[in-house]
Design a protein around this motif. Structure first.
Motif, mmCIF file in Angstrom:
data_model
loop_
_atom_site.group_PDB
_atom_site.id
_atom_site.type_symbol
_atom_site.label_atom_id
_atom_site.label_comp_id
_atom_site.label_asym_id
_atom_site.label_seq_id
_atom_site.Cartn_x
_atom_site.Cartn_y
_atom_site.Cartn_z
ATOM 1 N N HIS A 18 15.893 -5.723 -18.258
ATOM 2 C CA HIS A 18 14.851 -4.770 -18.651
ATOM 3 C C HIS A 18 15.458 -3.456 -19.151
ATOM 4 N N GLY A 19 16.758 -3.486 -19.463
ATOM 5 C CA GLY A 19 17.413 -2.315 -20.029
ATOM 6 C C GLY A 19 17.740 -1.215 -19.049
ATOM 7 N N ARG A 20 17.625 -1.464 -17.770
ATOM 8 C CA ARG A 20 17.863 -0.431 -16.749
ATOM 9 C C ARG A 20 19.302 -0.560 -16.220
ATOM 10 N N TYR A 21 20.260 -0.264 -17.087
ATOM 11 C CA TYR A 21 21.664 -0.507 -16.777
ATOM 12 C C TYR A 21 22.193 0.444 -15.704
ATOM 13 N N ASP A 22 21.748 1.697 -15.710
ATOM 14 C CA ASP A 22 22.209 2.630 -14.681
ATOM 15 C C ASP A 22 21.790 2.165 -13.289
ATOM 16 N N ALA A 23 20.582 1.632 -13.181
ATOM 17 C CA ALA A 23 20.102 1.124 -11.892
ATOM 18 C C ALA A 23 20.794 -0.184 -11.520
ATOM 19 N N ALA A 24 21.169 -0.971 -12.530
ATOM 20 C CA ALA A 24 21.821 -2.261 -12.274
ATOM 21 C C ALA A 24 23.263 -2.083 -11.810
ATOM 22 N N LEU A 25 23.902 -0.985 -12.228
ATOM 23 C CA LEU A 25 25.336 -0.814 -11.976
ATOM 24 C C LEU A 25 25.709 -0.863 -10.498
ATOM 25 N N PRO A 26 25.082 -0.093 -9.598
ATOM 26 C CA PRO A 26 25.507 -0.159 -8.186
ATOM 27 C C PRO A 26 25.312 -1.536 -7.566
ATOM 28 N N LEU A 27 24.298 -2.270 -8.016
ATOM 29 C CA LEU A 27 24.104 -3.628 -7.499
ATOM 30 C C LEU A 27 25.228 -4.543 -7.972
ATOM 31 N N ALA A 28 25.584 -4.423 -9.252
ATOM 32 C CA ALA A 28 26.666 -5.250 -9.787
ATOM 33 C C ALA A 28 27.997 -4.904 -9.126
ATOM 34 N N GLU A 29 28.214 -3.625 -8.851
ATOM 35 C CA GLU A 29 29.470 -3.229 -8.208
ATOM 36 C C GLU A 29 29.505 -3.668 -6.744
ATOM 37 N N ARG A 30 28.343 -3.767 -6.115
ATOM 38 C CA ARG A 30 28.310 -4.326 -4.765
ATOM 39 C C ARG A 30 28.677 -5.815 -4.813
ATOM 40 N N ALA A 31 28.171 -6.513 -5.823
ATOM 41 C CA ALA A 31 28.530 -7.925 -5.986
ATOM 42 C C ALA A 31 30.035 -8.065 -6.189
ATOM 43 N N TYR A 32 30.620 -7.149 -6.969
ATOM 44 C CA TYR A 32 32.063 -7.190 -7.229
ATOM 45 C C TYR A 32 32.854 -6.935 -5.951
ATOM 46 N N ARG A 33 32.373 -6.029 -5.116
ATOM 47 C CA ARG A 33 33.076 -5.751 -3.859
ATOM 48 C C ARG A 33 33.047 -6.979 -2.946
ATOM 49 N N LEU A 34 31.929 -7.678 -2.951
ATOM 50 C CA LEU A 34 31.795 -8.870 -2.118
ATOM 51 C C LEU A 34 32.525 -10.080 -2.698
ATOM 52 N N ARG A 35 32.598 -10.153 -4.022
ATOM 53 C CA ARG A 35 33.199 -11.317 -4.664
ATOM 54 C C ARG A 35 33.895 -10.870 -5.959
ATOM 55 N N PRO A 36 35.068 -10.212 -5.851
ATOM 56 C CA PRO A 36 35.720 -9.656 -7.037
ATOM 57 C C PRO A 36 36.361 -10.694 -7.950
ATOM 58 N N VAL A 37 36.458 -11.933 -7.497
ATOM 59 C CA VAL A 37 36.996 -12.997 -8.351
ATOM 60 C C VAL A 37 35.841 -13.941 -8.664
#
Length: 716
Positions: free
Chosen positions: A63-82
């Motif tokens: 929905h184009g809300r990239y700023d709001a999506a970023l912390p969620l995506a970075e949390r996913a990366y912290r949990l599963r960086p590979v």
């Protein structure tokens, strides 16, 4: 499941159905109210998982809300960086929020993992291009063997091209803590002409033969440094002295050093450091770019030891040497008999790539996600490494001999200097370097790592064995496994020539390191040093199980390790019968040296040092594309597990159908000795379940993964 001791694991079928439905909707871009409803239901079933955050971030990005999506995506990366889905997601979000360098890195991880080197990668603005290409080079390559760059990108009038290369004469594009310089990659030069190695490397750095063979014993010199052009001013504290490493860009590189009382014209080596002692502030000038290393401040602090030395003897299993210890390691044994020798120490893994980070962080591999050799993601800065902890205490941290492991992924980032070859690490050479290091910098407190690989086995088809082995073995005992294909070291069978090579190499290790230990005992008082000798994993060469199956990588021989200590604060106990793990090295050094040990580490302070004895030791073998092998050992028994499904690239695995059993120690996987006592299952099952919980996939696999690795999903 928690109270059921008849079945080890049960998947959540409801969550799996929701995952498959959400993944299908995500593929179609159907980010509607029904998607949200399914996402809420999935969160109830599987809270705080990488998959949930991927789905949530995809909805917002859709929905184009990239700023709001970023912390969620970075949390996913912290949990599963590979994870390929995480990389794709972050590459897209970073691009939209203007973080182009981070976007390039995520693209590189994905392309490097799946060998899809695509020249249409979106490049940033010209001022960011050099850093972007360097980051891409690291991301495209494996996580070990720094400073090799198998797919280094170059940009010219024809666009983006790739070729083999090494980082040299430049700093590595790695994330460092605030205030820390990056690693400059130089050529190791000691008692030789300064520029010889640099000239040699410049000629052969792009050659396929260097990438395949010649790098094995080419020694690089990684030093924390910054690049300078024209002039560089260095401050020396009043009344103190420093040693300043400086490296040039070419042969006979002219540079001038001026202080208030003196001025000297010097010649620098091409990509090779020389050391200069300064007792007052100085200015360095040159018409060309040069590298100035991090100053080494001289002086001893009574709160520190004069020497803390870690000796990593790669691939040395205590289960093999225990019986022969006084005979096969007499010099090492005599030294550590006045300290502590642990009789039951185990590795978390079967090979170096995941084991070294476990030692250096005190955390299990599934916690820091360093296990996949194709991946080079960096350890988060908020996880302090052992060398960073020692650096914070004021030690000069150096590795006179190390491998290329741990550099790209940040595990070694606390060291001021790392002298490294990607493969060859002979103890006699490492000991010589270590003694030179100790004597050269004897006016400062040193934390050193010596990593030797003499006893580590290698496929013998085209390997030159020790001359004492070749001279004494009859022809029939030189027999190796048939076939032309190379065999991984963890799969080598227990043949006579490999076993004799081990004992001959161990004799060399004892002779060389025994000499180093004698020098230390002569040079320092007992309360001035700590020596810590350990191994990272074991071997397959002495177990009948390897001969029978060739795949029991979690057996005692493969995961048994050596660990012994002597020096300030170490009690004189000799051999102690306490269960320990390689992750316990970190908190033990924290206890002895005085750095704060994070509460969330997995390591345990052994009882012999005033801690609490651990009840089990874990060995978890995660190698993508192979079944997951697991051992949980108490002093008397072992819980063993092997999955039917293979481990995913991201380290997760389906535990739904497994082979499990509990056996007396020494009889693992032997059907006749399997224990069915429910009290043993009640002891092992909760511990094992909790350990694997974070890597249990619940059978959830992304469509992209099934497409990339169809051979791993034959039933799909």
């Amino acid at each position: 499941m928690q109270d059921d001791y008849t079945v080890f694991w049960q998947n959540n079928d409801s969550a799996l159905a929701l995952f498959d439905d959400l993944a299908a909707r995500m593929e179609r871009g159907a980010y509607d109210d029904e998607y949200l409803a399914r996402l809420d239901a999935y969160q109830e079933e599987r809270p705080d998982t990488a998959h949930f955050y991927i789905f949530a971030a995809r909805y917002l990005a859709g929905h184009g809300r990239y700023d709001a999506a970023l912390p969620l995506a970075e949390r996913a990366y912290r949990l599963r960086p590979v994870n390929y889905e995480v990389w794709k997601l972050l590459a897209e979000i970073y691009r939209y929020v203007g973080r182009y360098l981070d976007s390039i890195t995520m693209q590189g991880y994905g392309y490097g993992m799946y060998e899809e080197i695509k020249p249409q990668i979106e490049l940033p603005s010209p001022e960011l291009l050099p850093e972007a290409l360097d980051r891409l080079a690291v991301a495209l390559g494996p996580g070990n063997y720094a400073p090799l760059a198998p797919h280094r990108p170059f940009y010219n009038e024809d666009g983006l091209t790739f070729r083999r290369d090494v980082f040299v004469g430049e700093t590595l594009p790695l994330t460092m803590p605030e205030g820390s310089d990056r690693f400059y990659v130089g050529c190791y030069a000691e008692n030789c002409f300064l520029s010889e190695k640099g000239e040699l490397l410049e000629r052969y750095r792009y050659d396929d033969l260097f990438a395949q063979y010649w790098h094995h014993d080419f020694v690089f010199d990684f030093q924390k440094a910054r690049m300078a052009k024209d002039s560089f001013h260095i401050e020396v504290p009043e009344g103190r002295e420093i040693i300043l490493p400086v490296a040039g860009a070419h042969t006979m590189h002219k540079c001038r050093i001026e202080t208030a009382s003196d001025a000297e014209d010097i010649l620098l080596g091409k990509w090779a450091f020389s050391n200069y002692r300064l007792g007052e502030s100085a200015a360095l000038t040159s018409s060309e770019t040069f590298a100035v290393g991090t100053p080494i401040l001289l002086g001893h602090d009574p709160q520190r030891k004069k020497l803390v030395l870690n000796i990593l003897v790669d691939g040395l299993p205590w289960a093999v040497v225990r019986e022969h210890f006084p005979h096969c390691m007499p010099r090492i044994g005599a030294f550590f008999s006045r300290g502590v020798i642990f009789d039951q120490s185990f590795s978390t893994s079967e090979h170096t790539h995941p084991a070294l980070p476990a030692i250096e962080t005190g955390r299990y591999p599934q916690r820091i996600h360093i296990f996949n050799e194709k991946d080079s993601h960096e350890l988060p800065l908020d996880i302090p490494t052992l060398s960073e902890q020692m650096k914070s205490l004021g030690y000069y941290c150096a590795a006179p001999m190390a491998s290329g492991f741990g550099i790209y992924n940040g595990v070694m980032r606390g060291y001021d200097r790392i002298v490294s070859a990607s493969w060859k690490a002979a103890s006699y050479e490492g000991v010589d370097r270590t003694i030179r290091q100790i004597e050269a910098f004897d006016e400062t407190d040193q934390f050193l790592l010596l990593h030797v690989m003499d006893v580590h086995p290698w496929d013998g088809k085209d390997f030159k064995f020790d001359p004492t082995v070749e001279a004494h073995l009859p022809l029939k005992d030189r027999r190796l496994a048939p076939g032309k294909e190379r065999t991984a070291s963890v799969r080598l069978l227990p043949t006579k020539v490999y076993q004799e090579e081990f004992w001959a190499s161990l004799k060399n290790v004892d002779r060389a390191i025994g000499g180093l230990l004698a020098c230390i005992a002569d040079r320092y008082d007992e309360d001035e040093y700590i020596v810590n000798l350990y191994s990272d994993h074991g071997q397959s060469l002495f177990t009948a199980q390897a001969l029978l199956s060739g795949s029991d990588f979690a057996c005692e021989m493969q995961t048994s390790t050596v660990w012994m200590m002597r020096g300030a604060g170490v009690p004189v106990c000799g051999i102690v019968d306490e269960l320990t793990s390689i992750v316990d090295i970190y908190p033990t050094l924290g206890h002895l040296c005085g750095f704060p040990v994070p509460e969330d580490i997995d390591g345990n302070l052994p009882a012999v040092f005033g801690g609490t004895e651990r009840d089990v030791a874990y060995s978890a073998l995660t190698f993508p594309g192979q079944t997951f092998k697991f051992a949980v050992r108490s002093k008397t028994h072992a819980f063993r597990l092997e999955t039917r499904e293979v481990s995913d690239e991201d380290g997760t695995v389906d535990f739904m159908i497994t082979r499990t059993g509990i056996y007396p120690r020494g009889h693992e996987w032997e059907d006749a000795y399997e224990c069915t006592d429910e009290s043993l299952r009640a002891f092992f099952y909760p511990r094992a379940r909790e350990f694997v919980r974070s890597i249990a996939s619940n059978g959830e696999h992304w469509p992209s993964m099934r497409e990339a690795r169809p051979e791993w999903f034959p039933g799909a």
